[in-house]
Design an enzyme around this catalytic site. Structure first.
Site, short mmCIF file in Angstrom:
data_model
loop_
_atom_site.label_atom_id
_atom_site.label_comp_id
_atom_site.label_asym_id
_atom_site.label_seq_id
_atom_site.Cartn_x
_atom_site.Cartn_y
_atom_site.Cartn_z
N SER A 48 11.04 -8.20 17.51
CA SER A 48 12.01 -8.90 17.94
C SER A 48 13.09 -8.65 16.38
CB SER A 48 11.43 -10.88 17.33
OG SER A 48 12.60 -11.83 17.17
N ALA A 50 14.26 -5.60 17.21
CA ALA A 50 14.60 -4.23 17.99
C ALA A 50 15.45 -4.54 18.55
CB ALA A 50 13.13 -3.81 18.61
N SER A 120 6.59 -8.60 24.23
CA SER A 120 4.89 -7.82 24.88
C SER A 120 3.92 -7.64 24.45
CB SER A 120 5.29 -7.68 26.59
OG SER A 120 6.29 -6.81 26.32
#
Length: 215
Positions: A48, A50, A120
């Site tokens: 999160s 990134a 993911s």
């Protein structure tokens, strides 16, 4: 023959063999030819914060300007509709990825270049989506940004909440992120500008003959 009721109250055959695949008159190759492009799924993964949505969005904008047909599936957006019934348990997260994988496959079948932006975190789930698609059509794009940088950015304030114990099972804090071992595209997002990262993606797509024009 046994019956079961679906969520709308209609009776359905309980056995899956009663559901058959309907073949389309227009196939994937024809759709791709009409769009003058090769279908692909670019699967942006990373922590999160990134930069997954940022880079994927900038890449889609550039591809559209070049005349390519695309669609961006964003992790937050799909939870407003398609996956609004799912929470954040391990089971629900896996189902979230399964649904997006199936949707991305359908969009690829329509001849589109599909971009997805999802944390993911598990390799098995990303492999599950790769296995849905023909060889070479799934590109794992690792938005490679360190936890320190992501936490410093914290655009949604989620890391702060996770550190305070307000969010449980937050990826990177108390839930593991399994970084890709051999991504198709490795983006050093903590070191390069968005424009440089987009150029890297375009070059990778051109090398794989997914796009023909990108300069």
């Amino acid at each position: 023959m046994s019956k079961q009721a679906d969520s709308l109250g209609f009776e359905q055959d309980a056995k899956p063999e009663n559901v058959v695949w309907h073949r389309h008159a227009v196939d994937k190759a024809q759709r791709a030819t009409l769009k003058q492009q090769r279908p692909a799924v670019l699967w942006f993964t990373g922590l999160s914060g990134a930069g997954k949505s940022t880079v994927a969005g900038a890449l889609e904008n550039r591809l559209a300007a070049l005349g390519y047909h695309t669609y961006l599936l964003d992790g937050d957006n799909v939870r407003h509709g398609l996956c609004s019934d799912l929470g954040f348990s391990e089971q629900d997260r896996r189902e979230n990825i399964r649904r997006i994988g199936e949707l991305a496959k359908l969009m690829s079948d329509a001849g589109l270049i599909v971009l997805t932006a999802f944390i993911s975190p598990h390799r098995a789930e990303r492999q599950m989506v790769r296995d849905l698609l023909p060889n070479g059509e799934f590109l794992e794009v690792y938005v490679n940004t360190s936890l320190d940088v992501c936490e410093a950015r914290d655009p949604k304030g989620l890391y702060k909440k996770a550190r305070a114990g307000e969010i449980r099972q937050f990826t990177g804090i108390d839930s593991a992120y399994e970084a890709p071992l051999n991504p198709d595209i490795d983006l050093p997002a903590g070191e390069k500008s968005v424009d440089e990262l987009v150029a890297q993606c375009l070059q990778a797509l051109a090398e794989r003959h997914i796009i023909q024009r990108w300069v």
